[in-house]
Write a protein that holds these residues in place. Structure first.
Motif, short mmCIF file in Angstrom:
data_model
loop_
_atom_site.label_atom_id
_atom_site.label_comp_id
_atom_site.label_asym_id
_atom_site.label_seq_id
_atom_site.Cartn_x
_atom_site.Cartn_y
_atom_site.Cartn_z
N PRO A 135 0.81 -1.23 0.00
CA PRO A 135 0.00 0.00 0.00
C PRO A 135 0.83 1.27 0.00
N SER A 136 2.03 1.23 0.58
CA SER A 136 2.85 2.44 0.60
C SER A 136 3.22 2.87 -0.82
N LEU A 137 3.40 1.90 -1.74
CA LEU A 137 3.68 2.25 -3.13
C LEU A 137 2.48 2.93 -3.79
N ALA A 138 1.27 2.58 -3.36
CA ALA A 138 0.07 3.24 -3.88
C ALA A 138 0.02 4.70 -3.45
N ILE A 139 0.49 4.98 -2.21
CA ILE A 139 0.53 6.36 -1.73
C ILE A 139 1.55 7.17 -2.53
N LEU A 140 2.62 6.51 -2.98
CA LEU A 140 3.66 7.19 -3.75
C LEU A 140 3.40 7.18 -5.26
N SER A 141 2.21 6.75 -5.65
CA SER A 141 1.93 6.47 -7.07
C SER A 141 1.72 7.68 -7.97
N PRO A 142 1.39 8.90 -7.49
CA PRO A 142 1.11 9.99 -8.44
C PRO A 142 2.22 10.23 -9.47
N ALA A 143 3.47 10.03 -9.07
CA ALA A 143 4.56 10.23 -10.03
C ALA A 143 4.54 9.18 -11.14
N VAL A 144 3.95 8.00 -10.83
CA VAL A 144 3.83 6.94 -11.84
C VAL A 144 2.53 7.09 -12.62
N ILE A 145 1.49 7.56 -11.94
CA ILE A 145 0.20 7.79 -12.61
C ILE A 145 0.36 8.81 -13.75
N TYR A 146 1.33 9.70 -13.60
CA TYR A 146 1.63 10.68 -14.66
C TYR A 146 1.85 9.96 -16.00
N ASP A 147 2.62 8.86 -15.97
CA ASP A 147 2.88 8.12 -17.21
C ASP A 147 1.74 7.20 -17.59
N ILE A 148 0.99 6.70 -16.59
CA ILE A 148 -0.18 5.89 -16.89
C ILE A 148 -1.21 6.73 -17.65
N TYR A 149 -1.41 7.96 -17.19
CA TYR A 149 -2.37 8.86 -17.85
C TYR A 149 -1.85 9.28 -19.23
N GLY A 150 -0.56 9.62 -19.31
CA GLY A 150 0.00 10.06 -20.59
C GLY A 150 0.01 8.97 -21.64
N GLY A 151 0.24 7.72 -21.22
CA GLY A 151 0.27 6.61 -22.17
C GLY A 151 -1.08 5.98 -22.41
N ARG A 152 -2.10 6.45 -21.71
CA ARG A 152 -3.47 5.90 -21.83
C ARG A 152 -3.48 4.38 -21.60
N PHE A 153 -2.83 3.97 -20.50
CA PHE A 153 -2.76 2.55 -20.17
C PHE A 153 -4.00 2.19 -19.33
N ILE A 154 -4.99 1.55 -19.94
CA ILE A 154 -6.27 1.27 -19.28
C ILE A 154 -6.09 0.22 -18.18
N LEU A 155 -5.44 -0.90 -18.52
CA LEU A 155 -5.27 -1.98 -17.54
C LEU A 155 -4.47 -1.50 -16.34
#
Length: 374
Positions: A78-98
């Motif tokens: 769960p701690s990685l989920a709290i730190l996830s916004p920096a990774v969500i940046y690329d998830i959103y930019g790459g339109r990775f649905i899964l």
């Protein structure tokens, strides 16, 4: 560069969130996963490594694999989920649905470990990451568009410069041709008008000298005739000089090459300035004329290359008679090599201290160099 700055901003915000709210829950500092202790420092290192890889990797496929691995790890940590916004940046930019679905599950799962304030902060930073991604993507698109426009402008400027250069060269050539025509006209007018009048005057003076042999009239008529003769010679020399200077070498050589059209495919490469002295003009025209005459009489090939180039210290002439097909013939020149035509070529070249080389390898080639006068 803008994307890298965005990732660094999100990385620091995520770390700030993690450490600011970590005191509210012990699991934010220590997390046991299947009896394996994971230090917060290790978690931070994992995030830094993942963000660094995402900055380095360009392939969408490789980025998708990296964020997928991180998303799956965040479900169990769960701690990685709290730190996830920096990774969500690329998830959103790459339109990775899964990956996005898995990350949402990881954040929801982290709600059982962290306070509401922590989750609200994560959501806010996540929204900020999406906004930053849109902003940087637009900036990147605009930058690409500006570069494309700049390249197009530069290309058009280059084309315009080339067109202007071509136009100037064309105008200079037209001016040069017009100058040559005017010189020819002046020479012709002098020859036809002044020359004929002087000739008539000389004949009349000679007739008067025959009739009036008494002195001092005879001596005076002789002086007048002598002056007219000198004037006639000067005019004749001037007319010849004007005529010689008015010869357009390129046009003259092109006219000499016309007989080749009937039997051969020929290429004429000309790169000589306008200021060529008359002895070189006559030598070049004479050599080309003899070469064309021999080719038309004896050649059984189908290709002819004529190259005329000017170098800083010499003029270069190449006449190459060859065939693109098997069975090209050079033996038919064996007898002509001793003819008067080729001897005339050698004499012209020798008179200008030049060199002439004749080879029969891959066709029949005449290679002439004429050094410029110092």
């Amino acid at each position: 560069m803008s994307h890298i700055i965005d990732r660094l901003i999100l990385l620091f915000l995520s770390l700030y969130l993690f450490y600011f709210f970590s005191g509210e829950n012990a699991t934010a500092q220590l997390l046991e996963v299947k009896e394996i202790y994971v230090s917060p420092v290790v978690l931070v290192l994992i995030l830094v490594i993942v963000v660094s890889l995402l900055c380095y990797v360009d392939s969408r496929k490789n980025k998708g694999i990296i964020v997928l691995v991180y998303s799956l790890a965040a479900v169990f940590m769960p701690s990685l989920a709290i730190l996830s916004p920096a990774v969500i940046y690329d998830i959103y930019g790459g339109r990775f649905i899964l990956q996005a679905i898995i990350m949402v599950m990881a954040i929801v799962n982290a709600g059982g470990y962290y306070s509401v304030k922590m989750l609200v902060g994560v959501v806010i930073v996540t929204c900020l990451s999406c906004i930053l991604n849109d902003k940087s993507t637009k900036i990147e698109m605009l930058s690409t568009k500006v570069k494309r426009i700049r390249d197009d402008v530069q290309e058009k400027n280059i084309l315009l410069a080339e067109s202007n250069k071509s136009l100037i060269e064309k105008q200079d050539n037209e001016l040069y041709v017009a100058t040559l025509k005017e010189r020819n006209r002046i020479a012709r007018d002098i020859h036809d008008n002044v020359g004929h009048m002087l000739t008539r005057s000389i004949l009349q003076t000679g007739a008067l000298m025959t009739i009036y042999k008494e002195e001092p009239l005879h001596g005076q008529l002789y002086a007048v005739k002598e002056s007219l003769d000198i004037a006639m010679n000067n005019i004749r020399e001037s007319v010849h000089d004007l005529h010689d200077e008015s010869i357009d070498l390129k046009q003259a050589v092109s006219d000499v090459l016309l007989p080749l059209k009937e039997k051969f495919e020929y290429k004429f490469d000309y790169d000589i300035s306008h200021s060529v002295e008359r002895q070189y003009k006559y030598a070049i025209i004479g050599i080309v004329k003899e070469s064309v005459s021999n080719i038309v009489k004896y050649s059984k090939n189908d290709m002819v290359d004529i190259i005329l180039r000017e170098h800083p210290a010499m003029y270069q002439l190449i006449v190459h008679d060859y065939s693109n097909q098997a069975g090209g013939n050079t033996a038919h020149y064996a007898k002509s090599d001793l003819g008067i035509g080729l001897q005339n070529m050698r004499d012209r070249v020798s008179a200008l201290n030049g060199n002439i080389t004749i080879t029969t390898e891959k066709g029949y080639k005449i290679f002439v160099t004429l050094p410029k006068e110092k």
